[in-house]
Design a protein around this motif. Structure first.
Motif, PDB file in Angstrom:
ATOM      1  N   THR A  99     -14.378  34.176   3.159  1.00  0.00           N
ATOM      2  CA  THR A  99     -14.663  35.606   3.048  1.00  0.00           C
ATOM      3  C   THR A  99     -14.395  36.119   1.639  1.00  0.00           C
ATOM      4  O   THR A  99     -15.032  37.084   1.217  1.00  0.00           O
ATOM      5  CB  THR A  99     -13.831  36.407   4.050  1.00  0.00           C
ATOM      6  OG1 THR A  99     -12.472  36.076   3.864  1.00  0.00           O
ATOM      7  CG2 THR A  99     -14.244  36.136   5.451  1.00  0.00           C
ATOM      8  N   VAL A 100     -13.486  35.450   0.881  1.00  0.00           N
ATOM      9  CA  VAL A 100     -13.275  35.851  -0.519  1.00  0.00           C
ATOM     10  C   VAL A 100     -14.558  35.643  -1.325  1.00  0.00           C
ATOM     11  O   VAL A 100     -14.967  36.490  -2.123  1.00  0.00           O
ATOM     12  CB  VAL A 100     -12.100  35.066  -1.137  1.00  0.00           C
ATOM     13  CG1 VAL A 100     -12.073  35.226  -2.641  1.00  0.00           C
ATOM     14  CG2 VAL A 100     -10.801  35.537  -0.573  1.00  0.00           C
ATOM     15  N   LEU A 101     -15.251  34.487  -1.086  1.00  0.00           N
ATOM     16  CA  LEU A 101     -16.525  34.226  -1.770  1.00  0.00           C
ATOM     17  C   LEU A 101     -17.530  35.333  -1.453  1.00  0.00           C
ATOM     18  O   LEU A 101     -18.232  35.831  -2.331  1.00  0.00           O
ATOM     19  CB  LEU A 101     -17.078  32.891  -1.301  1.00  0.00           C
ATOM     20  CG  LEU A 101     -17.287  31.803  -2.346  1.00  0.00           C
ATOM     21  CD1 LEU A 101     -17.674  30.511  -1.683  1.00  0.00           C
ATOM     22  CD2 LEU A 101     -18.364  32.205  -3.315  1.00  0.00           C
ATOM     23  N   MET A 102     -17.590  35.729  -0.162  1.00  0.00           N
ATOM     24  CA  MET A 102     -18.488  36.815   0.268  1.00  0.00           C
ATOM     25  C   MET A 102     -18.144  38.101  -0.461  1.00  0.00           C
ATOM     26  O   MET A 102     -19.023  38.808  -0.956  1.00  0.00           O
ATOM     27  CB  MET A 102     -18.327  37.008   1.778  1.00  0.00           C
ATOM     28  CG  MET A 102     -19.260  38.010   2.381  1.00  0.00           C
ATOM     29  SD  MET A 102     -20.808  37.245   2.752  1.00  0.00           S
ATOM     30  CE  MET A 102     -21.678  38.604   3.498  1.00  0.00           C
ATOM     31  N   ALA A 103     -16.830  38.383  -0.577  1.00  0.00           N
ATOM     32  CA  ALA A 103     -16.395  39.629  -1.216  1.00  0.00           C
ATOM     33  C   ALA A 103     -16.791  39.661  -2.679  1.00  0.00           C
ATOM     34  O   ALA A 103     -17.185  40.706  -3.202  1.00  0.00           O
ATOM     35  CB  ALA A 103     -14.888  39.780  -1.074  1.00  0.00           C
TER      36      ALA A 103
END
Lengths: 86, 166, 270, 139
Positions: free
Chosen positions: C80-84
């Protein structure tokens, strides 16, 4: 006695070359040359990952450090400026 | 089924590469490999092989061996020439010459360009596809006439390449 | 690069060698001892261990077992960090428009033909290391990063226009990415749902059966260990990383014509 | 002989990475260009990641260790005990793999930030930004 020397010799050479290139990257004014040196340092780092018996990281690090990060930096330089002013 | 041999050719190459890169030969690898190479073949078959393959194209592999032998000979010859230049201080005359080519297919042009670059003393700088010219940097340019330069540098490769891809 | 800089760098690496020689002669700290942490030892022992079916994950690759089984929630948040970060780039460049019908340029015929041959082989290799993540070194992230090399090759050799021609748009890629993230969550809560239906105890991110719950994902397929949910996580992670990196590459290689509106809009807000 | 050589090799590389971290910090603090600061940050991340990997490395009986991947699939209990005894620690490797992904995500965001800064100020030099624009620097 079974003596393994070659991998340890490669560890010494890779880490010393990494320090050598690090100083040149910091001192280099032309950013294109700096990125090419960073790419060379990435190759030595990925060899170190292999010598430290981490094949997963070896497979990850080659596309990241040789393919994606230099391309992103080159794109950034193409849009901004390729020289460092004092 | 149209272009069946083309599809089979691309499919086999990708499947063999898949099995080599996994390093294991199990039913699991085989099933996933067949799925992956079927999808890749469906996506890329028309762009990789433009010509429709026929069964007697297998004979062209013999010309490929002939090409490799010819290439090794040319490589040794060029190396010897370069050794002469370095050791005995032979006078050189570097220049960029434009050489015409008559090969149609993209693969043929690429193969010729890569072999010419690989032999020491000559480097292909650019290819002009409209006027069919190759710009070659030549370390010892004995002539500036395009047709004579073609006879010296590329004509030997071109004859064989036309038989392989033509 | 001046000659003096090279000399200083060389003497710096000699300094490193001499310091390590001095420490070696004095005999101080010991590195690379035979002892490792007991946690790592237990991971090594239980990762593929058919005799302790409550602790194992049936994965021959221990790193992949740690990433997706023992520390699965950690890796999910990392994804989810990559998505953010992609969403953050979107907000920075808000208001850009993709001009699809500009003329493509690209490099010469030699490079294009060579790239054309290489691309299907890279796809095969990336899928091989992603689907065999539980058997050999590799996994979802490795495969995704290798696949993203293709889009960087296409941007460098064929220009961005060719990616548009192949049907890539950054918004479509973000949608695919979100769907794969949802798929990852569905795989994670599947054991919970099955436990709810069968009215037994079960956990989120559960892979193999535990002491107080008998629910387990499929552990073998044909003749190779599938390692339960690790295979599905790897496939979804491949797509997530590929679409994420491709989106970032496309957004950062937009032409000035396409970005003009984005910066004009910002001036109006100020 | 082999034992002392191992110690020399790993001490050298650990000190090399300490020096690398120092050089990278120097670059981040002193270089004026934002892009150069960013390149030094990448170097810093690489050095830290490799440094963390040394924690899990081990050498048993002067033989080179094995990677944490079982090669043959039907294992016997004896093979498993030997694997546990000779393979390197997998936990730092898994954490470093996570760190590489997160750092890549952060890098992409930083590149976007630098682009926007350049569009706003017309320069990437931090000194020129402080004095308010491009014109005063090139006087």
């Amino acid at each position: 006695m079974n003596i393994v020397v070659l991998p340890y010799l490669l560890v010494i050479i890779c880490s010393l070359t990494s320090t050598f290139l690090a100083y040149l990257i910091v001192k280099e004014r032309n950013l294109v040359v700096a990125i090419l040196l960073l790419l060379g340092q990435g190759i030595f780092h990925s060899l170190l990952y292999y010598l430290l018996m981490a094949p997963d990281l070896f497979i990850t690090y080659i596309p990241v450090s040789v393919g994606i990060t230099p391309l992103l930096l080159f794109l950034l330089i193409k849009k901004t400026e390729w020289r460092e002013y004092d | 089924m149209k272009r069946f041999l083309n599809k089979l050719f691309v499919f086999t190459i990708i499947l063999v590469f898949f099995i080599i890169s996994t390093g294991s030969f199990k039913y699991y690898t085989l099933v996933i490999g067949v799925i992956v190479s079927a999808i890749t073949t469906y996506l890329f078959e028309s762009s990789i092989v433009k010509k429709t393959l026929r069964l007697y194209d297998v004979l062209k592999l013999l010309y490929l061996f002939k090409y490799i032998v010819y290439f090794v000979k040319a490589e040794i010859h060029a190396h010897l020439e370069l050794v002469e230049i370095i050791l005995f201080n032979k006078p050189i005359k570097p220049a960029i010459v434009a050489v015409p080519y008559h090969v149609e297919s993209d693969y043929g042009v690429t193969l010729i360009a890569l072999t010419v670059t690989n032999t020491p003393g000559t480097i292909v700088l650019n290819i002009d596809t409209n006027s069919k010219l190759m710009y070659i940097h030549w370390i010892n340019a004995s002539t500036f006439n395009p047709d004579e330069a073609r006879l010296i540098i590329t004509s030997g490769f071109e004859k064989l390449v036309e038989k392989i891809f033509g | 690069m001046i000659k003096r800089d090279v000399l200083v760098a060389f003497s710096l690496s000699l300094l490193v060698l001499s310091i390590s020689l001095i420490i070696w002669l004095e005999g101080y700290i010991r590195i690379a001892t035979p002892i490792i942490s007991s946690l790592g030892e237990s991971y090594l022992y239980y990762s593929y261990n058919p005799w302790y079916s409550n602790y194992t994950s049936f994965s021959l690759n221990v790193v992949s077992a740690i990433i997706w089984d023992y520390r699965g929630f950690d890796t999910f948040l990392e994804t989810t960090v990559l998505m953010a970060s992609i969403i953050a780039i979107y907000t920075l460049l808000r208001g850009f428009e993709e001009k699809v019908f500009l003329q493509p340029k690209g490099l010469s015929t030699i490079t294009k033909t060579a790239t054309k041959i290489v691309i299907p082989l890279i796809i095969a290799y990336a899928l091989a290391i992603a689907t065999h993540g539980q058997l050999t070194p590799g996994g979802g992230f490795q495969g995704g990063a290798t696949l993203a090399v293709i889009s960087s090759l296409i941007i460098a050799v064929y220009s961005l226009e060719f990616l548009y021609y192949m049907g890539y748009r950054s918004k479509r890629l973000v949608v695919i990415r979100g769907l794969c993230l949802i798929g990852l969550i569905i795989v994670a809560i599947t054991p919970l749902l099955i436990g709810f239906i069968l009215n037994t105890k079960s956990y989120i991110f559960q892979n193999m059966s535990k002491e107080d719950s008998f629910i387990s994902m499929p552990s073998f397929l044909f003749d190779a260990p599938l390692a339960g949910s690790i295979f599905f996580y790897n496939v979804f992670e491949l797509l997530i990383v590929f679409t994420g990196l491709t989106t970032a590459l496309m957004l950062l290689s937009l032409r000035d014509v396409e970005l003009k509106k984005a910066f004009e809009v910002r001036e109006v807000y100020e | 002989m082999s034992e002392v050589f191992i110690q020399l090799a790993f001490r050298t590389s650990i000190i090399a990475f300490i020096v690398n971290i120092a050089i990278a910090m120097y670059g981040v603090y002193t270089r004026p260009s934002l892009i150069k600061k960013f390149i030094c940050l990448i170097m810093f991340t690489d050095a830290i990641n490799l440094f963390a990997l040394f924690i899990g490395f081990r050498v048993v009986n002067n033989t080179y260790p094995k990677p944490p991947v079982l090669i043959r699939e039907p294992v016997s209990p004896g093979e498993l005990e030997e694997f546990k005894y000779i393979a390197v620690d997998p936990l730092p490797q898994a954490l470093v793999l996570t760190a590489i992904v997160i750092s890549l995500a952060v890098f992409m965001f930083v590149i976007g930030l630098i682009l926007v800064y350049y569009e706003h100020y017309g320069t990437t030099s931090i000194k020129a930004m402080r004095s308010g624009g491009v014109e005063e620097v090139f006087e």
